[in-house]
Design an enzyme around this catalytic site. Structure first.
Site, PDB file in Angstrom:
ATOM      1  CG  HIS A  99      -1.836   1.108   1.370  1.00 28.00           C
ATOM      2  ND1 HIS A  99      -1.748   2.045   2.377  1.00 28.00           N
ATOM      3  CD2 HIS A  99      -2.901   1.469   0.613  1.00 28.00           C
ATOM      4  CE1 HIS A  99      -2.721   2.916   2.257  1.00 28.00           C
ATOM      5  NE2 HIS A  99      -3.430   2.601   1.187  1.00 28.00           N
ATOM      6  CD  GLU A 111      -2.690   1.810  -3.340  1.00 23.21           C
ATOM      7  OE1 GLU A 111      -3.916   1.912  -3.362  1.00 23.21           O
ATOM      8  OE2 GLU A 111      -1.991   2.105  -2.345  1.00 23.21           O
ATOM      9  CG  ASP A 171      -3.117   5.989  -4.191  1.00 23.77           C
ATOM     10  OD1 ASP A 171      -4.103   5.299  -4.534  1.00 23.77           O
ATOM     11  OD2 ASP A 171      -2.583   5.904  -3.073  1.00 23.77           O
ATOM     12  CG  HIS A 176      -3.417   8.825  -0.766  1.00 27.57           C
ATOM     13  ND1 HIS A 176      -4.317   9.525   0.013  1.00 27.57           N
ATOM     14  CD2 HIS A 176      -3.934   7.579  -0.908  1.00 27.57           C
ATOM     15  CE1 HIS A 176      -5.329   8.734   0.329  1.00 27.57           C
ATOM     16  NE2 HIS A 176      -5.115   7.549  -0.209  1.00 27.57           N
ATOM     17  CD  GLU A 192      -7.514   4.693  -5.321  1.00 23.12           C
ATOM     18  OE1 GLU A 192      -8.429   5.466  -4.951  1.00 23.12           O
ATOM     19  OE2 GLU A 192      -6.719   4.146  -4.517  1.00 23.12           O
TER      20      GLU A 192
END
Length: 326
Positions: free
Chosen positions: A36, A63, A65, A78, A169
């Site tokens: 994460h 991950e 973002d 993020h 994401e």
């Protein structure tokens, strides 16, 4: 002789049963571990250093973002804001908006490269959110683009022989649309250029915005593995619709937990319902320094990944989750 044969048959049956148990356990513990924001429990989130450290821990995915810069570069950060993870307020004090915040979208890629990244902190009092993590304001960390991170991960895959995937994401697509930018299309085009086009390409694409993720599948016709992130209670009633375009869901772990009775956790029907619809479940976020209702990180991991039977998790501490699963 007859008794010996009976004993041998019983031994063989017992061995077979043990093998079945072992196989079941191996299947159950074959879980997806997602780093994460990188190894964010140890280094400032979404820095190249945090991603390199995460890679060395050998999670299944790392991950990213994503937020667009002024010149349409997907930046790995993020939030749409800069002021709680960088020194933007001191370097560009005149660039804040009327709400007092500094937005990624107001800066070019070249300008963003000038910022120093630090451990996440509260902009009102200056205190870092996780006091026992990497000290705020120390080190020399920078922002980077999606392309730069992909090249790091793909390069390491080539040099090490590992096959670690990416898990991008897109953040706040509606905000981007209001500012005339299509973050979904820009991101998908870049992923395609780097070979991420289908479900077999070791890339999982995620988003909280259900309308946008459905658009990614139907209008933009992406064939990637799509995960619908979930945050609110009412979303648990939309699984049937999610299953029409997504391959999995990413619920907050508290949407899975119910209550503890006589020392044993009880669960909602979310995981079972999702599995019946063919949806994978990757829950967020497991943190060794933020246990909530759990007595230990081991209980946290075992309860969600084994007892609740989720398929994977996002964690700031991928090394610790992998150690517990082993």
């Amino acid at each position: 002789m007859k008794n010996l044969l009976v004993v041998l048959i019983l031994v063989l049956v017992n061995c077979k049963n043990n093998d079945n148990v072992k196989q079941d356990l191996m299947q159950q513990t074959k879980k997806v571990v997602v780093a994460h924001r990188g190894a964010s429990g140890y280094l400032p989130e979404h820095t190249m250093e945090a991603k390199a450290m995460a890679y060395a821990m050998k999670p299944n995915y790392i991950e990213q973002d994503l937020v667009l810069s002024k010149d349409d570069v997907p930046m790995v950060v993020h939030d749409i804001y800069l002021d709680d993870v960088t020194d933007v307020s001191s370097k560009f004090s005149d660039r804040k908006r009327e709400d007092g915040r500094y937005y990624v979208i107001d800066f070019t890629f070249e300008e963003l490269q000038q910022l120093q990244v630090t451990e996440r902190f509260n902009t009102k009092n200056g205190e870092q959110y996780y006091p026992n993590r990497f000290p705020k304001g120390k080190g020399s960390f920078r922002l980077h683009s999606l392309q730069q991170e992909i090249e790091l991960i793909q390069g390491l895959n080539k040099s090490t022989g590992n096959t670690i995937g990416i898990y991008p994401e897109i953040k706040n697509p509606s905000f981007h649309h209001k500012n005339g930018k299509d973050i979904a299309k820009i991101t998908l085009d870049i992923l395609s250029e780097y070979g991420y086009k289908t479900k077999s390409d070791n890339c999982i694409f995620q988003c909280f915005d259900a309308k946008e993720l459905e658009r990614v599948r139907k209008e933009l016709q992406s064939e990637l593995f799509l995960v619908q992130l979930m945050e609110f209670p009412e979303e648990t009633k939309q699984l049937t619709h999610f299953a029409t375009y997504a391959d999995g869901i990413g619920p907050w772990y508290k949407q899975i937990m119910d209550k503890k009775i006589d020392g044993t956790w009880k669960f909602t029907s979310l995981v079972k319902d999702a599995h019946e619809l063919g949806l994978k479940v990757h829950t967020y976020t497991l943190r060794a320094d933020q246990l909530g209702d759990f007595s230990s990180f081991e209980e946290n991991v075992n309860t969600l990944l084994l007892d609740a039977n989720v398929d994977g998790c996002f964690t700031d501490f991928p090394d610790k989750v992998l150690a517990i699963l082993k």
